[in-house]
Design a protein around this motif. Structure first.
Motif, short mmCIF file in Angstrom:
data_model
loop_
_atom_site.label_atom_id
_atom_site.label_comp_id
_atom_site.label_asym_id
_atom_site.label_seq_id
_atom_site.Cartn_x
_atom_site.Cartn_y
_atom_site.Cartn_z
N ASN A 125 0.81 -28.54 66.19
CA ASN A 125 -0.08 -29.68 66.02
C ASN A 125 0.73 -30.75 65.29
OD1 ASN A 125 -1.92 -31.41 64.46
ND2 ASN A 125 -3.52 -30.16 65.36
N VAL A 126 1.00 -31.84 65.98
CA VAL A 126 1.95 -32.83 65.42
C VAL A 126 1.39 -33.47 64.15
CG1 VAL A 126 3.15 -35.01 65.89
CG2 VAL A 126 3.09 -33.22 67.62
N ALA A 127 0.09 -33.74 64.12
CA ALA A 127 -0.50 -34.33 62.91
C ALA A 127 -0.38 -33.35 61.74
CB ALA A 127 -1.96 -34.68 63.17
N GLY A 128 -0.64 -32.09 62.02
CA GLY A 128 -0.52 -31.06 60.98
C GLY A 128 0.92 -30.93 60.50
N PHE A 129 1.84 -31.01 61.46
CA PHE A 129 3.27 -30.94 61.12
C PHE A 129 3.64 -32.12 60.20
CE2 PHE A 129 7.34 -32.88 62.53
CZ PHE A 129 8.21 -31.99 61.91
N ALA A 130 3.13 -33.29 60.54
CA ALA A 130 3.44 -34.47 59.71
C ALA A 130 2.90 -34.26 58.29
CB ALA A 130 2.83 -35.72 60.34
N GLY A 131 1.69 -33.73 58.20
CA GLY A 131 1.10 -33.47 56.88
C GLY A 131 1.93 -32.47 56.09
N GLU A 132 2.46 -31.47 56.81
CA GLU A 132 3.28 -30.44 56.15
C GLU A 132 4.56 -31.07 55.59
OE1 GLU A 132 2.47 -27.50 55.47
OE2 GLU A 132 4.20 -26.16 55.49
N VAL A 133 5.16 -31.94 56.40
CA VAL A 133 6.40 -32.59 55.96
C VAL A 133 6.13 -33.45 54.71
CG1 VAL A 133 8.13 -34.32 56.61
CG2 VAL A 133 7.42 -32.58 58.26
N GLY B 289 -4.57 -24.39 64.57
CA GLY B 289 -3.18 -24.77 64.83
C GLY B 289 -2.43 -25.43 63.69
N MET B 290 -2.95 -25.35 62.46
CA MET B 290 -2.19 -25.93 61.35
C MET B 290 -0.94 -25.09 61.08
SD MET B 290 -3.56 -28.62 60.39
CE MET B 290 -3.95 -28.85 62.11
N PRO B 291 0.15 -25.74 60.68
CA PRO B 291 1.32 -24.94 60.28
C PRO B 291 0.92 -23.98 59.16
CG PRO B 291 1.86 -27.29 60.36
CD PRO B 291 0.38 -27.18 60.55
N LEU B 292 1.45 -22.75 59.23
CA LEU B 292 1.18 -21.78 58.16
C LEU B 292 1.67 -22.37 56.84
CD1 LEU B 292 2.66 -18.92 60.25
CD2 LEU B 292 0.38 -18.71 59.28
N ILE B 293 1.01 -22.32 55.76
CA ILE B 293 -0.27 -21.66 55.52
C ILE B 293 -1.37 -22.70 55.35
CG2 ILE B 293 -1.50 -20.36 53.72
CD1 ILE B 293 0.37 -18.51 55.19
#
Ligand SMILES: Cc1ncc(COP(=O)(O)O)c(C=O)c1O
Length: 474
Positions: free
Chosen positions: A86-94, A295-299
């Motif tokens: 999930n690209v938005a989730g990935f951006a949030g993780e970064v 689909g959020m990056p773990l965790i």
């Protein structure tokens, strides 16, 4: 690193990220290059040097990692209960890593604290809790443990202070509950021999009448029932325990009810599927993994309870930390509601992703995954070699290859091993009762009908190949 060097490095990093994302459905890429641990270890430089390799090595090491990792964003990755990117989730993780907030105090993570509260409040609304509180945890396993710990606190309020002889306390779970409940029983201090596995019906749902029998049996044996953990979305079959009936039993017997909705919680977004969790609002606590179907990056995992005071009491250790928590911020410091001290900012990615697509986007996702699972089930039904191994309600599709006069457990284990070595379709090998089944999970946004067709033909191809080889083996 600064200036031009930093700019060049970031350009290099961005290129790699873009390449990784864009190659997700290239047909010339595999999901994993299968290698044994020893051959992988021998062919990779894993040494930690005495003198550093310098900044040039960062992108080289990233390249090596990207070359060897399991590509969990590929559509053929259908092994665990999550997948895709999930690209938005990935951006949030970064951004969470970039800004490195720790969730214990408002003072040190002001906006992240408010975002986490907004997530918890919204998820409570969706579950149907008019009041309560929650916290982000390290996963559904931890959420189940929090549920059992809250149950212990509610039934034995002094236990966190005086200690606890748990040998007479019993908790109840379905026979198909996730293994983390054993860990919960261990950590909470009842020991897992005091975890009663309640019988399930033919679809893998806890049988309410068996639960009542087990509670009566425990009381007759002089034990104290204090916790029931129901599952919404079991790990293997995706079964949903009947929450309304279980909640009535819990209330009649004054037992804490925790719902493990780590996997099935997302059904609450969909009008079509929400009924699977009818009665969840009656439970005392719930855990729900946004790093599974959402689909959020773990965790990214949420624990919610109707009883803020119980959670507060379970996590009261923080009161000793005068260097961290102060009286004037006691109502806003989330560290007082968590078992962790330093804690990642896991809510940012979920908040960003949620705002991008809204509740409607999540509902669409759930319904698409369920429709695709129907499609896979229909492919299995059409195949002359494959058989569904359980009635389906969710996106776990459990099936096996069948052939007369063969040990079907061995056959399906070998099919799964060959899929793994081929490195394209990654599915899980699980058990339903004594039977080995192949479990494919639809929880990956790139899955479409053609990917499911290719999975079915790969299983059939391996199955037929094995059968052809059999005379040669003897
Ligand atoms: C039903 C269920 N509960 C809990 C868990 C544990 O979740 P986590 O991996 O987030 O600890 C899983 C994991 O697959 C699960 O299937």
């Amino acid at each position: 690193m600064r200036g031009t060097e930093l700019t060049q490095f970031l350009d290099g990093l961005t290129q790699r990220i873009e390449l990784y994302i864009n190659s997700a459905d290239n047909t010339d890429h595999k999901t994993v290059d299968y290698l044994t641990p020893s051959s992988r270890g021998q062919s990779t430089d894993l040494s930690l040097p005495l003198e550093g390799n310098g900044s040039q090595s960062i992108l080289d090491d990233i390249d090596e990692f990207l070359r060897q990792c399991v590509r969990t964003n590929r559509p053929e990755f259908m092994n665990p209960l999550w997948g895709g990117l999930n690209v938005a989730g990935f951006a949030g993780e970064v951004i969470a890593a970039l800004t490195n907030q720790s969730m214990y105090t408002y003072e040190l993570s002001p906006i992240a604290t408010l975002i986490e509260q907004a997530i918890v409040e919204r998820m409570m609304e969706i579950v149907g809790y008019a009041e309560g509180f929650g916290t982000l945890t390290t996963g559904g396993s931890n959420g189940n443990m929090m549920g059992m710990l809250c149950a212990r606190q509610a039934s034995h309020p002094m236990s966190s202070i005086t200690g606890f002889d748990g040998s007479k306390y019993v908790a109840f779970v379905s026979a198909e509950a996730h293994y983390s409940v054993l860990m919960s029983a261990n950590v909470v201090g009842i020991g897992y021999q005091n975890l009663v596995k309640v019988a399930c019906d033919s679809r893998g749902r806890m049988k309410p009448e068996s639960l009542v029998e087990e509670i009566v049996r425990a009381r007759t044996n002089g034990q104290t029932p204090f916790c029931i953990i129901a599952t919404s979305g079991t790990t293997v079959r995706g079964a949903f325990d009947p929450l309304k009936e279980i909640a009535n039993i819990a209330h009649d017997n004054n037992i804490w009810l925790h719902v493990d909705a780590a996997w099935g919680g997302s059904s609450l977004f969909s009008k079509r599927f929400r009924k699977l969790m009818d009665g969840v609002e009656l439970a005392d606590s719930v855990c729900w993994d946004a790093h599974k179907m959402m689909g959020m990056p773990l965790i990214c995992s949420v624990f919610l309870t109707k009883s803020k005071d119980t959670l507060r009491a379970v996590c009261a250790h923080g009161d000793a930390a005068h260097y961290l928590f102060h009286e004037d911020t006691k109502d806003i410091d989330l560290g007082r509601y968590s078992l962790q001290c330093g804690r990642r900012n896991d809510s940012l990615k979920l908040w960003i992703a949620w705002r991008e697509i809204g509740d409607a986007g999540w509902a669409k996702m759930v319904e698409r995954y369920c429709d695709l699972s129907d499609y896979l089930e229909a492919l299995v039904a059409k195949s002359e070699h494959l058989t569904m191994m359980s009635e389906r309600r969710w996106t776990n599709v459990c099936f096996r290859f069948e052939s007369e006069n063969l040990d079907l457990n061995e056959l399906n284990t070998e099919i799964r091993n060959r899929l793994m070595r081929e490195g394209v379709h990654l599915v899980s090998r699980s058990n339903i009762g004594e039977d080995v089944v192949i479990r494919a999970v639809v929880a990956n946004p790139l899955i479409d009908e053609s990917v499911l067709e290719s999975l079915v033909s790969a299983v059939e191809r391996h199955g037929q190949e094995i059968i052809r080889e059999i005379p040669a083996r003897y």
